[in-house]
Design an enzyme around this catalytic site. Structure first.
Site, short mmCIF file in Angstrom:
data_model
loop_
_atom_site.label_atom_id
_atom_site.label_comp_id
_atom_site.label_asym_id
_atom_site.label_seq_id
_atom_site.Cartn_x
_atom_site.Cartn_y
_atom_site.Cartn_z
N GLU A 1 -18.29 18.26 1.52
CA GLU A 1 -17.43 18.95 0.54
C GLU A 1 -17.96 18.74 -0.88
O GLU A 1 -17.99 19.67 -1.68
CB GLU A 1 -15.98 18.46 0.69
CG GLU A 1 -15.41 18.89 2.04
CD GLU A 1 -13.96 18.53 2.29
OE1 GLU A 1 -13.37 19.13 3.19
OE2 GLU A 1 -13.42 17.64 1.61
N ASP B 1 -5.34 3.50 8.19
CA ASP B 1 -6.77 3.18 8.28
C ASP B 1 -7.05 1.71 8.62
O ASP B 1 -8.07 1.40 9.23
CB ASP B 1 -7.46 3.47 6.93
CG ASP B 1 -7.79 4.94 6.75
OD1 ASP B 1 -7.46 5.74 7.64
OD2 ASP B 1 -8.39 5.28 5.72
N VAL C 1 -1.94 -7.61 -3.85
CA VAL C 1 -1.59 -8.70 -2.93
C VAL C 1 -2.87 -9.45 -2.59
O VAL C 1 -3.86 -8.86 -2.18
CB VAL C 1 -0.88 -8.17 -1.67
CG1 VAL C 1 -0.54 -9.31 -0.73
CG2 VAL C 1 0.37 -7.39 -2.05
N GLY D 1 -0.28 4.40 0.18
CA GLY D 1 -1.12 5.53 0.61
C GLY D 1 -0.31 6.42 1.55
O GLY D 1 0.92 6.40 1.54
N PHE D 2 -1.00 7.17 2.39
CA PHE D 2 -0.31 8.09 3.30
C PHE D 2 0.65 7.33 4.22
O PHE D 2 1.77 7.76 4.46
CB PHE D 2 -1.31 8.87 4.15
CG PHE D 2 -2.02 9.94 3.38
CD1 PHE D 2 -1.38 11.15 3.11
CD2 PHE D 2 -3.30 9.77 2.91
CE1 PHE D 2 -2.01 12.15 2.40
CE2 PHE D 2 -3.95 10.77 2.20
CZ PHE D 2 -3.30 11.96 1.94
N GLY E 1 0.81 -1.22 0.00
CA GLY E 1 0.00 0.00 0.00
C GLY E 1 0.84 1.26 0.00
O GLY E 1 1.60 1.50 0.93
N ALA F 1 -5.95 11.10 7.51
CA ALA F 1 -4.57 11.03 7.02
C ALA F 1 -3.51 11.12 8.14
O ALA F 1 -2.51 10.40 8.09
CB ALA F 1 -4.35 12.16 6.01
#
Ligand SMILES: Cc1cc2nc3c(=O)[nH]c(=O)nc-3n(C[C@H](O)[C@H](O)[C@H](O)COP(=O)(O)OP(=O)(O)OC[C@H]3O[C@@H](n4cnc5c(N)ncnc54)[C@H](O)[C@@H]3O)c2cc1C
Length: 423
Positions: free
Chosen positions: A174, A305, A83, A17-18, A15, A322
């Protein structure tokens, strides 16, 4: 998978991501081999996905090639793969491109959309978790405008111009604000043949207020801003069914729409293979200790997460945003180096920097520990923080340019149907 043998221990990170990106950066050019695997070849800046959906930004400006992040890391490799399974007994992962041995494994796979088991909603609604999904929403909105312009009946036109967003968290708020800006500034300019007052935006939230994780002050202000923009806000509203045409709720409210955007929640995206007791069933998150080690394993970790770390202040785990992912990624990098040197590990302590959401131009809400505010200043801070958090100088420049251009011209310039969405 064509990863060379090394005299150093191999750390496999699933992963980019952040969490994964911050971990890989903290291990740059250290005495270990790092393999980063992701099913996308880019990092996605998810907080700005809604701007891609609403034609405010091009997708390229919120994505960043993962290979570019590690281009100067002599010890790191990237593999573009999904994966599929973890074989913890043999320290191996099974992926779409082959099998790989690891000494340490880090799972940072984030979340996926949660439909709460409702198959009809899953089939007919639009999720917004990835760039392709955000582009689908962008295309669908613009296709609907085109169809509304030629619709022969009032009911058909209504269905094309009704936009229903489910979930009044930051994402839903948003997006509702951004679609309202399309209605207020773009529709009257581009579609003289449509009456912009026929376009309705409905935001449905199951709780008693929008932005439930934020303060009451932020919720109240956000709702005021949304109403000012012309959004119909429905609280205590739970969607029960959607057949692609009619949204049925827990009350008499029924909405005729071709577009239901599902921003009502996420659930972890774990990988099969680990012991059942290492998971929290309901949330689909791995149980981790203060060092992000998954319960029952010494050399397998989870971050961001997908990890649930129960602490005194966060007994149900940290919020799925995040900052915990970034902070855990950075700390695990240092801890892995300590682990290899047989030094004592440092426990994770979350530094909550506050939360924020933007509703439209000059309209945002910010909750800091001792100070809560909304309006232009909050919006300015929101823009600055998001701009600085983007990965890559080029992306920051492009987003800054787009925001300035859009602000001055009341425009959303990326309203292009590049790849039509097919239901
Ligand atoms: C629309 C939206 C808006 C958001 N807005 C905000 C916001 O304003 N502020 C905020 O703080 N947070 C926001 N968040 C939440 C924030 O984006 C997440 O908390 C953060 O991305 C978590 O980071 P992560 O590294 O754990 O997972 P992610 O960033 O989700 O990264 C997971 C990575 O794992 C990869 N992956 C998953 N499964 C596999 C697999 N089996 N094989 C290979 N690769 C895999 C994915 O491709 C992805 O690159 C938002 C989220 C969404 C969806």
């Amino acid at each position: 998978m064509n990863i060379p043998q090394s005299k150093f221990p191999r750390i496999v990170i699933i992963g980019g991501g952040f969490a994964g990106v911050n971990l890989v950066k903290s291990l740059a050019n250290k005495a270990l081999q790092v393999v980063l695997i992701d099913k996308h070849n880019y990092h996605t800046f998810q907080p700005l996905l809604y701007q891609v959906s609403s034609s405010g930004l091009e997708p390229d400006s919120i994505a960043y090639p993962l290979r570019k992040i590690i281009k100067k890391h002599r010890n790191s490799f990237f593999r573009f793969a999904e994966v599929e399974h973890i074989d913890a007994n043999n320290n191996e992962i099974i992926t779409s491109i082959g099998t790989l041995h690891f000494d340490y494994l880090v799972i940072a796979t984030g979340t996926k959309t949660n439909y709460f088991g409702n198959k009809a909603i899953q089939e007919h609604s639009m999720p917004m978790k990835s760039i392709p999904q955000a582009l689908n929403i962008r295309s669908l909105i613009l296709q609907n405008f085109e169809k509304a312009a030629i619709a022969s009946s009032k009911s058909d036109r209504e269905a094309y111009l009704n936009f229903v967003i489910v979930g009044g968290g930051p994402t839903g708020v948003e997006l509702a604000g951004a679609i309202a800006e399309l209605k207020n500034h773009i529709l009257p300019k581009d579609y003289h043949d449509l009456n912009s007052s026929d376009m309705q935006i409905h935001l449905l939230e199951g709780a008693t207020r929008v932005l439930p994780p934020m303060s009451e002050h932020a919720s109240k202000k956000a709702e005021e801003f949304l109403v000012k923009l012309g959004v119909h806000v429905h609280t205590n509203a739970i969607v029960k069914d959607y057949d692609g045409k009619i949204v049925a709720t827990n009350s008499d409210l029924k909405l005729n729409t071709q577009t239901l955007i599902w921003a009502a929640g996420v659930t972890g995206a774990p990988i099969k293979g680990l012991k059942a007791e290492s998971m929290i069933d309901k949330a689909n998150r791995y149980k981790v200790n203060r060092f992000n080690q998954i319960e029952g394993y010494d050399n397998i970790f989870a971050l961001g997460d997908i990890a649930s770390m129960s602490t005194e202040n966060y007994p149900k785990g940290h919020p799925q945003v995040a900052q915990p992912a970034i902070q855990q990624g950075k700390l695990l990098g240092k801890n892995l180096l300590r682990l290899i040197k047989k030094q004592t590990l440092k426990p994770f302590v979350y530094n909550d920097k506050g939360s924020m959401a933007t509703i439209g131009r000059n309209k945002a809400v910010v909750d800091l520990k001792h100070y809560k505010f909304g309006g232009f200043f909050a919006w300015f801070i929101w823009m600055f923080i998001h701009l600085m958090s983007l990965v890559g100088f080029r992306n920051r420049v492009i987003v800054f340019f787009n925001w300035t251009y859009n602000y001055i011209n009341f425009d959303k310039a990326a309203r292009l149907i590049i790849r039509p969405f097919k239901k």
